[in-house]
Design a protein around this motif. Sequence first.
Motif, PDB file in Angstrom:
ATOM      1  N   LEU A  19      35.290  -7.883  37.659  1.00  0.00           N
ATOM      2  CA  LEU A  19      35.048  -7.622  36.242  1.00  0.00           C
ATOM      3  C   LEU A  19      33.574  -7.574  35.883  1.00  0.00           C
ATOM      4  O   LEU A  19      33.219  -7.232  34.771  1.00  0.00           O
ATOM      5  CB  LEU A  19      35.710  -8.724  35.412  1.00  0.00           C
ATOM      6  CG  LEU A  19      37.191  -8.914  35.696  1.00  0.00           C
ATOM      7  CD1 LEU A  19      37.626 -10.279  35.274  1.00  0.00           C
ATOM      8  CD2 LEU A  19      37.989  -7.852  34.988  1.00  0.00           C
ATOM      9  N   ALA A  47      37.184  -9.644  25.993  1.00  0.00           N
ATOM     10  CA  ALA A  47      38.224  -9.101  26.862  1.00  0.00           C
ATOM     11  C   ALA A  47      39.460  -9.988  26.888  1.00  0.00           C
ATOM     12  O   ALA A  47      40.571  -9.505  27.076  1.00  0.00           O
ATOM     13  CB  ALA A  47      37.663  -8.930  28.272  1.00  0.00           C
ATOM     14  N   GLN A  90      37.325  -1.185  29.795  1.00  0.00           N
ATOM     15  CA  GLN A  90      37.908  -2.405  29.224  1.00  0.00           C
ATOM     16  C   GLN A  90      37.495  -2.580  27.767  1.00  0.00           C
ATOM     17  O   GLN A  90      38.230  -3.156  26.982  1.00  0.00           O
ATOM     18  CB  GLN A  90      37.436  -3.632  30.010  1.00  0.00           C
ATOM     19  CG  GLN A  90      37.799  -3.608  31.469  1.00  0.00           C
ATOM     20  CD  GLN A  90      38.973  -4.509  31.744  1.00  0.00           C
ATOM     21  OE1 GLN A  90      39.577  -5.047  30.840  1.00  0.00           O
ATOM     22  NE2 GLN A  90      39.313  -4.633  33.013  1.00  0.00           N
ATOM     23  N   GLY A 101      32.964  -4.015  39.272  1.00  0.00           N
ATOM     24  CA  GLY A 101      34.045  -3.631  38.370  1.00  0.00           C
ATOM     25  C   GLY A 101      35.219  -3.150  39.186  1.00  0.00           C
ATOM     26  O   GLY A 101      35.124  -3.059  40.416  1.00  0.00           O
ATOM     27  N   LEU A 139      31.894  -3.411  31.899  1.00  0.00           N
ATOM     28  CA  LEU A 139      33.148  -3.381  31.170  1.00  0.00           C
ATOM     29  C   LEU A 139      33.296  -2.062  30.415  1.00  0.00           C
ATOM     30  O   LEU A 139      34.395  -1.534  30.274  1.00  0.00           O
ATOM     31  CB  LEU A 139      33.224  -4.547  30.189  1.00  0.00           C
ATOM     32  CG  LEU A 139      33.418  -5.917  30.837  1.00  0.00           C
ATOM     33  CD1 LEU A 139      33.410  -7.001  29.787  1.00  0.00           C
ATOM     34  CD2 LEU A 139      34.727  -5.952  31.600  1.00  0.00           C
ATOM     35  N   LYS A 191      37.677  -4.338  22.012  1.00  0.00           N
ATOM     36  CA  LYS A 191      38.554  -4.271  23.184  1.00  0.00           C
ATOM     37  C   LYS A 191      39.244  -2.916  23.197  1.00  0.00           C
ATOM     38  O   LYS A 191      39.365  -2.269  22.162  1.00  0.00           O
ATOM     39  CB  LYS A 191      39.587  -5.395  23.084  1.00  0.00           C
ATOM     40  CG  LYS A 191      40.011  -5.943  24.417  1.00  0.00           C
ATOM     41  CD  LYS A 191      41.055  -7.014  24.228  1.00  0.00           C
ATOM     42  CE  LYS A 191      41.784  -7.232  25.539  1.00  0.00           C
ATOM     43  NZ  LYS A 191      42.865  -8.185  25.397  1.00  0.00           N
ATOM     44  N   GLN A 221      33.378 -11.711  27.973  1.00  0.00           N
ATOM     45  CA  GLN A 221      34.567 -12.342  28.540  1.00  0.00           C
ATOM     46  C   GLN A 221      35.509 -12.761  27.412  1.00  0.00           C
ATOM     47  O   GLN A 221      36.718 -12.566  27.475  1.00  0.00           O
ATOM     48  CB  GLN A 221      34.130 -13.527  29.392  1.00  0.00           C
ATOM     49  CG  GLN A 221      34.977 -14.777  29.297  1.00  0.00           C
ATOM     50  CD  GLN A 221      36.083 -14.795  30.324  1.00  0.00           C
ATOM     51  OE1 GLN A 221      36.080 -14.010  31.255  1.00  0.00           O
ATOM     52  NE2 GLN A 221      37.034 -15.677  30.133  1.00  0.00           N
TER      53      GLN A 221
END
Lengths: 504, 513
Positions: B335, A249, A271, B358, A266, A182, A246
């Motif tokens: 996302l 995150a 992220q 995103g 991501l 992350k 998921q």
Amino acid sequence: MKPLFMVPLVVDSWYLPLHSKDSNSLHWQSCFLKYSLRKPSGTELMNQRAIIEVSVRYKSILLSLLLLLSGCAAESVDDYPDRPITVICPWSVGGATDRTSRQLAVFLEQELKVPVNVINATGGRGVTGHSRGLNARPDGYTLAIITGELNMLHWQDLTSLTWHDSEPIISLVDGAGAVFVKKDSPFQNAQELRDYVKQNPGKLTATGTAAGGIWHLALAGWLDFCGLNADDIKWIPMNGAGPSLQELASGGVDLVCCSLPEAKTLYESGQVRCLGVMADEPLAEFPNVPTFASQGMNWSISGWNGLAVPKGTPAPIVNKISTAVKKIIDGEITVQGKTFPETMRDAGLSTRYRANDEFAVFLESNDETLGKLLTSDAFRQMSSKGTGPLVFPGLLAVAMCVILGCLAVQKKVHALAPDVTKDTVTSQGVVNTVLVLLGIVAYQLFAERLGFVLTAGAILFLLLWKLGTRWWISALITLFLIPGIYSLFAQLLRVPLPRGIFGW
Amino acid sequence: MESTFITAIQNIATPEVLLVIFLSAVYGLFVGSIPGLTATMAVALLIPLTFYLDNLSAIAAIVTLEACSIFAGDIPTTLVRIPGTPSSAAYTDDAYALTRRGLHETSLGVSLVFSVFGGLFGALILIVAAPQLAKIAFQFTTYEYFWLYVLGLSCAAIVSTGSRLKGALALMIGLMFSTVGLSEVHSVPRFTFGFDELFTGINFIPAMIGLFGLSEVFRNTLTSKTDEAAEKLESATKEEDDHSLFRHLKPVFGGVLPHFWKRKFSWLRSSCIGSTIGMIPGAGADIAAWISYAVSKKFSKTPEEYGKGSLDAVGDATSANNSALAGAWIPALVLGIPGDSVTAIVIGVLLMKNITPGPEIFQNTEQLVLVHGIYLTFIVANLLLFPLGFLAIRSGSQLVRIPRRILMPMILMFCVVGAYSINGSYFDVWVMLGMGMLGFVLEVFDIPLGPVVLGIILGGQLEQSFIQNLTKDDSLLSFFNRPISAGLGLFCIALWLVPVIMPLLRKKWSSPA
């Protein structure tokens, strides 16, 4: 066109389509052979005669059916392909393998000029899809997408299938494993991660795929390579890269190991951070991501997929397919002005094309590498830990007993007794229900041989008739409904309904 | 912002895009109303076509297809008791009970109106709150998922007609079926009895077709009452000597719009539940329908009607499942994490079209036009559903006029083809047959079928999240160690305790003071 009177001959090969493996390898001709080698008993002959009589009596119906439907089963290698082709993808919709299969299907359709459909035969960690693809009838009408799991599952005793059951055509995607954290994680590169794990074994959690899956293997193999225990990072089994990312995150796990394109969104939005990619060279699409090799750890592993056909497919057909695929990957065919390599690049998938023999050589070495890892002590030990497989069903069984107990305590046990007063069951009703049951069983037994139209038509007609509709109304309904269903499902919606002796 | 919105309107209002929307609406209604073919399958079948379409048309086609096929799933649910899509399973008994009373057109009218408004509400949420809401959905870890699945399953048991214990029993049966096959977490085959086909486990679509559809066929063929029931229907649906322009509209919409107005608050509640649950990745329209059904029953003045043909139940659950659709696009767009199986395909399509979903999709002007196009398509598709859905209801309603002795073999044919077509496997037909017999037996014992289906759908995920949680930390207290999971967990436990404690309290209160 094959003569109609052969239809009843199939009757005595009492064959359950349940075992799809056999159903695909046996052809109707072989049934005929089997029949002619064996003397039929009296009742069998009677059955056949009865069916022949039926077919004579309703010959006019059958003939009009024939007129209604074109399509012939003259299957020869030269005509290939003359009907829709099915591609079996062992993973679910939306994933990298599915995307590859669907793109390839669109290009194959353009080149081979017949519809090419993708079926996602998911589940069983890939066992289902691989066995359906590779156990299919080797006639070139079922193509299999194979993935790295094919070289893993047999080492884990989950299937007896190996790549030797396939006729490899080409490898498509080759995605190297990558480790993600992350954005607020303290780890900046793979060395920091290694040093932390060395001091705090068992503290970190990681995910990416099921236990024993390719990315689990990648991470555990890396730990082993670094001289650590393979289970120093706890692996949380997850169903694919999507849910894993998921989970990362949302702070549920510390690391995710999967391929870079799978985390593209991501990663690009910042992220998640990539600690390194398990490849020898930086990836062309992501040149800024360091490799593990550049960080002093010579560790590389990748998940791949490719196209294959079942073993035993006639060589001319294999050649036709590989020629078509060759043209596609060479960019000679465009759909909407884009070539296949271009669309793959746009989707962020790293490709590595290895044609026929080269693919086979790769499969051999990949199988060996994965086998060494999977049978190594480091990996063997860790597979037996955790909550057992029967814990959950056990809990359910306990709950079920408690509920039944409660029902008993509430003296509602009598409420469990069948309530037959609501509707009266008649003897005619019982006969009708048995007929319905027999109808389904008959469909199961004969559909693969006779094809959908003949089987379903006969069953529907007989049921309608026996349930009390006049015979000509039943015939009329059958005549409209069955070809209707067939063209709706098989032609419009591209569901591969059983194609029997006549090709429909 | 405004300029991109206007561009989006201009882009949508071209004949080509509108034609694509219209055709996919028809296709969606068609596929959705055939049992065995789900919205996901319809969208997957569309993928090769999306190559030939421009970005907006491709996405518009998917949106329209999705909205229309989820509604269309209600048509076979209501008319022949085979849920067209899994999200109709929650209110199958209600809708079919209404059909038996000859009120199928009213029931479908309610489905249509509430679906349309639910879908519009979902679109509104998508437009207004997408980026903010996606952040909440992104807080869900395996702990929260575990409680969410428990909540969905508890609702199924609680709302089931008759005894709750029987609902719970049905649930356990369903969960047991879900343990068949290769366990995803352990990679150990369980209860396969040597059948290779059982490795994959029991697919819930053939199971659903068998439990609801085939068992109904058995019930009809076993009793001689079949044609009597059909005649009853016929007399109930006889049209009056009404020659006004609205005589076709009346059976479908007559009384439905006032009914909608009367239930506007429950519609709002259900739609909120729907879009909230839709947003959570992996929890789709089916859980949304169950939970809103449960909530609706809780707040209803006539909870005894639920399960025996309640229009309120049908309305609330359909608005929830349709609003969940738009909700699922939120995490997908913001996302790149799919909210349900359809949006999983959408992400694939977007990537193919060189659009990476995103946060930046909302910043890039060109892509913002596309996002606004998606919003608009949701609205257009739902509005288009009104007339097209009406036509579908009217033509579908002819089905119940067919005598049962003709209808039943035809339904049987669709059961077999439907079960086969989902995977092209004969084994699924055996599953359907077995489930049909099981469904018949369960009905004889008055055990509800809905929870069985939900158990099969959610069982695998429930077990996975349970084992995942235990793998992370094997103390049961860890199930409550995050704020959202603690909240959800306590709520679930309260939900179970209420029926146990309430009778005790009532006894205490009602005892002479």
